[in-house]
Scaffold this motif. Structure first.
Motif, mmCIF file in Angstrom:
data_model
loop_
_atom_site.group_PDB
_atom_site.id
_atom_site.type_symbol
_atom_site.label_atom_id
_atom_site.label_comp_id
_atom_site.label_asym_id
_atom_site.label_seq_id
_atom_site.Cartn_x
_atom_site.Cartn_y
_atom_site.Cartn_z
ATOM 1 N N VAL A 1 0.864 -1.180 0.000
ATOM 2 C CA VAL A 1 0.000 0.000 0.000
ATOM 3 C C VAL A 1 0.897 1.225 0.000
ATOM 4 N N LYS A 2 0.830 1.984 -1.132
ATOM 5 C CA LYS A 2 1.584 3.233 -1.251
ATOM 6 C C LYS A 2 3.068 3.052 -0.944
ATOM 7 N N GLY A 3 3.635 2.017 -1.508
ATOM 8 C CA GLY A 3 5.062 1.804 -1.355
ATOM 9 C C GLY A 3 5.482 1.133 -0.072
ATOM 10 N N ILE A 4 4.532 0.744 0.774
ATOM 11 C CA ILE A 4 4.855 0.040 2.024
ATOM 12 C C ILE A 4 4.365 -1.395 1.884
ATOM 13 N N VAL A 5 5.281 -2.334 2.006
ATOM 14 C CA VAL A 5 4.967 -3.756 1.845
ATOM 15 C C VAL A 5 4.817 -4.381 3.223
ATOM 16 N N THR A 6 3.664 -5.035 3.442
ATOM 17 C CA THR A 6 3.380 -5.718 4.707
ATOM 18 C C THR A 6 3.421 -7.217 4.474
ATOM 19 N N LYS B 1 11.565 9.172 -11.486
ATOM 20 C CA LYS B 1 10.543 8.278 -12.024
ATOM 21 C C LYS B 1 10.496 6.971 -11.240
ATOM 22 N N TYR B 2 11.681 6.460 -10.879
ATOM 23 C CA TYR B 2 11.762 5.212 -10.104
ATOM 24 C C TYR B 2 11.177 5.400 -8.700
ATOM 25 N N GLU B 3 11.545 6.481 -8.034
ATOM 26 C CA GLU B 3 11.065 6.724 -6.668
ATOM 27 C C GLU B 3 9.560 6.969 -6.651
ATOM 28 N N ASP B 4 9.059 7.716 -7.603
ATOM 29 C CA ASP B 4 7.613 7.954 -7.666
ATOM 30 C C ASP B 4 6.860 6.657 -7.910
ATOM 31 N N PHE B 5 7.431 5.791 -8.746
ATOM 32 C CA PHE B 5 6.771 4.506 -9.024
ATOM 33 C C PHE B 5 6.712 3.645 -7.752
ATOM 34 N N LEU B 6 7.838 3.609 -7.019
ATOM 35 C CA LEU B 6 7.861 2.820 -5.773
ATOM 36 C C LEU B 6 6.832 3.340 -4.766
ATOM 37 N N ALA B 7 6.735 4.656 -4.638
ATOM 38 C CA ALA B 7 5.852 5.245 -3.628
ATOM 39 C C ALA B 7 4.384 5.008 -3.927
ATOM 40 N N ASN B 8 4.059 4.587 -5.128
ATOM 41 C CA ASN B 8 2.652 4.407 -5.490
ATOM 42 C C ASN B 8 2.295 2.958 -5.791
ATOM 43 N N ILE B 9 3.192 2.033 -5.453
ATOM 44 C CA ILE B 9 2.886 0.610 -5.655
ATOM 45 C C ILE B 9 1.845 0.165 -4.645
#
Length: 735
Positions: free
Chosen positions: A534-539, A725-733
């Motif tokens: 959720v939003k770049g945080i993996v649980t 681009k990479y950081e924005d993509f990670l933050a929205n996974i």
């Protein structure tokens, strides 16, 4: 022993008013006491109620005739409790006229009130210095030079003088006196004796010394109860004071094929200086709130000193009369101290207490001659758990039967009193002063089952022999030690906490050498069950499984019921899976029950699971975690595709960063080489061929540097965009 007259007139009025005596009654009682020369009446202790909170209720009762006085003595440490809790009752046509007690001013304050202040152990000279202006007669030692045997005069003062003593000069205190022949100086060391000519001063000095002497004997304080009335009648006084807590100990007899027999004893002490003779005794198990408060010592507070304000004198002021009188409807305030109209149900001269004349304070007991409104409040607060004093003698027996939950042997009757439990000793108790006694309170067969209790933290190899006891005695069992007997043989000791009626409790008293338990912990398992982003945080949720296997062997000749105590880890989020439900569940342990026949071996496994949850934020340095998540089978296809896309973006960023680093490296090399060429040019003659070569090379490098600088600028912008681009993509996974 002080006289009744002194005690009545010397007691603080606040002490009497606090016990319900009005000022007019106080003065009346004092006047009556002047004529009261009758001997003191003895009121023996007739009832004792002991609490396991460090206090006891003591009741004294007996008959008096006419106007009577009861003298009591108490340790000084008990006076505060006495003043806080004492209740007096007169059950005939009489009243309690006064209660007086030895007042205690602070000794320093009392001594400072005399003409000679003996506070602080003053010296001879210090005492004389307080009496400047008083006439004295002084006897002088025969060795004093030029001094008569006696001097009579007035004290002027004390001073220190330098006086030669052999070859040295010393300080000496000198008494200056005004005598018939003039001023005289007498060294204090030459004075053999001194008398005060003023008899008032001598009297003050003696009284101050008497106060000092009396302060040494402060262990006992006298209390006098004064009853006024006619004829013979019963009176009673009750109070709560410090008392040792009563304790319990039990004996438990175990027999084959029979119910266990429980015998309980209460240990009581008589720490007083008075024998208890055939007193009615009750033992209360509970935790009433009890405290001490200083009511005995006179308390003084500092008051501010206010200077009077001075005003110019005013002319007398006159006032006109009111237009309307009070008869026209204007009500005037009742004058201060005017008695309120008595209630219709307030009957002067009611039976008992202070019932002669005047309305009584609200909330007082009818036994004290007051209104019935709040009888229960005062009674419950002061008489505690005394059924006879609380509800009247006629209904005490019926009340005891109603509260009783059953007979406990033939020694005591047990009964619940709200949140308290009371043992009433059925037979009068006689206990000599400063002695202790064991009183039987329980003697009954109870329900119980033999068990062996295993806890690895208590004994790693063997369980403990024990008993699952059910309190069917009908009485509350107060905490205490239990001595266990197998038939006529001592089997061991144990201890029990408070047990309510019909409550079950485990007891253990010996090591079971015939049974052995071997606990083995399994390797444990961990399995990832879900991965969410959720939003770049993996649980990540991981299921942790732990197993403990208990192998039990019964080598004895009798069957065993084994209770295995396993740690209760519900607070750590563990839950049982594939395991039988425990027989008992406590905050500390889970108890599993296993039947073991003689010579039998059994294994029992406790399996527990919990979910461990961990979170990680995907950042531009988390490619190792991303590759780990991609490799897991538990990850969803959608999340795996997004993570692979993130790795591609990371690869593009890495390529741009590598190319930028290459350009930066070339620029660095050109910079170093140009520095070398410039140094060589400074050392080389301009006419030489080498000089021209260096200049051409330097010019060629400048062109290459310009091209690399332009390329560096473009790559820097490309690297920044790729990283963003990479950081924005990670933050929205999210998946």
């Amino acid at each position: 022993m002080f006289s009744a007259k002194w005690l009545l007139l010397g007691v603080p009025v606040a002490g009497a008013v606090g016990l319900g005596v009005g000022v007019d009654q106080w003065l009346s009682a004092a006047g009556e006491a002047k004529q009261d020369l009758k001997p003191s009446t003895v009121l023996p202790i007739t009832r004792v109620i002991l609490f396991n909170s460090g206090v006891g209720y003591f009741s004294r009762s007996g008959e008096v005739e006419g106007d009577a006085r009861v003298d009591l003595t108490f340790p000084e440490s008990d006076v505060n409790d006495l003043l806080k809790s004492m209740v007096l009752e007169d059950f005939g046509n009489g009243r309690v006229s006064a209660v007086s007690y030895d007042s205690r001013e602070p000794i320093a304050r009392t001594l400072s009130s005399f003409a000679i202040n003996l506070n602080g152990n003053p010296t001879f000279a210090g005492i004389i210095a307080q009496l400047r202006g008083e006439r004295i007669e002084v006897a002088i030692s025969a060795t004093a030079a030029n001094q008569p045997g006696k001097l009579t005069g007035t004290i002027v003062g004390i001073e220190k003088q330098k006086i030669p003593a052999g070859t040295q000069i010393t300080d000496a205190e000198v008494l200056n006196m005004w005598c018939a022949e003039g001023m005289r100086a007498v060294k204090m060391s030459d004075i053999q004796s001194l008398r005060f000519s003023n008899p008032l001063i001598e009297s003050e000095f003696r009284r101050a010394l008497e106060v000092l002497a009396l302060s040494h004997d402060s262990q006992k304080k006298a209390v006098q109860l004064h009853f006024a009335g006619e004829g013979k009648r019963k009176v009673q006084v009750g109070y709560v004071i410090d008392a040792p807590i009563w304790k319990t100990s039990y004996r438990l007899l175990l027999k084959d094929q029979e119910k266990p027999y429980l015998q309980g004893w209460a240990m009581v002490e008589n720490p007083t200086d008075e024998d208890w003779s055939t007193v009615k005794m009750a033992l209360v198990s509970g935790r009433p709130i009890s405290f001490k408060m200083d009511l005995y010592n006179p308390l003084y507070i500092n008051r501010p000193t206010v200077e009077p304000e001075l005003f110019a004198s005013l002319r007398p002021v006159t006032y006109r009369g009111n237009f309307k009188s009070s008869a026209d409807g204007i009500a005037f305030d009742r004058p201060l101290g005017e008695a309120r109209e008595a209630k219709p149900d307030a009957k002067p001269g009611a039976k008992g207490g202070f019932g002669r004349g005047g309305a009584a304070p609200a909330g007082a007991s009818p036994a004290l001659g007051y209104a019935d409104d709040n009888m229960d409040a005062l009674k419950k607060a002061t008489v505690a758990n005394n059924p006879e004093a609380r509800y009247g003698k006629d209904t005490a027996a019926e009340l005891a039967r109603r509260m009783s939950t059953g007979s406990v042997g033939n020694a005591a009757t047990a009964g619940a009193l709200g949140d308290f439990f009371q043992y009433t000793i059925d037979h009068p108790v006689t206990l000599v002063r400063q002695k202790s006694a064991l009183l039987p309170i329980v003697g009954k067969d109870i329900e119980g089952t033999r068990v062996s209790i295993y806890n690895a933290g208590v004994q790693a190899k063997h369980p403990l022999l024990g008993l699952r006891l059910k309190n069917t005695s009908g009485a509350h069992l107060n905490q205490g030690p239990i001595t266990v007997f197998e038939g006529s043989t001592y089997a061991g000791d144990t201890r029990v906490l408070d047990v309510q009626p019909n409550e079950e409790r485990l007891l253990s008293y010996a090591i079971d050498l015939g049974t052995e338990v071997d606990p083995k912990a399994g390797a444990g398992k961990q399995k990832i069950t879900s991965i969410k982003a959720v939003k770049g945080i993996v649980t990540t949720t991981t299921k942790v499984t732990e197993e403990t296997t208990y192998k039990a062997v019964n080598r004895s000749q009798t069957d065993r019921t084994l209770l295995i105590e396993h740690p209760n880890r519900t607070s750590q989020q563990f839950k049982l899976v594939d395991t039988d439900k425990p027989a008992e569940d406590t905050p500390e342990v889970l108890r599993f029950q296993i039947a073991l026949k003689a010579g039998d071996t059994k294994s029992f496994t406790v399996k527990e699971e919990r979910d461990d949850v961990s979170t990680i934020a995907l950042t531009n340095g988390a490619e190792d975690q991303i590759r780990y998540f991609v490799s897991l089978n538990e990850i969803s296809a959608g999340l795996k595709n997004k993570l692979n896309e993130a790795l591609k973006l990371k690869g593009a960023w890495d390529n741009t960063a590598r190319e930028l680093n290459h350009v930066n490296g070339d620029l660095q090399r050109f910079t170093v080489d140009q520095d070398r060429i410039r140094k060589n040019l400074r050392e080389t003659p301009k006419e030489s061929e080498v000089y021209a070569t260096y200049l051409k090379k330097l010019s060629d490098q400048e062109k290459e540097i310009d091209a690399l600088t332009a390329k560096q600028k473009g790559l820097t912008a490309d690297e920044f965009n790729a990283r963003k681009k990479y950081e924005d993509f990670l933050a929205n996974i999210s998946d």
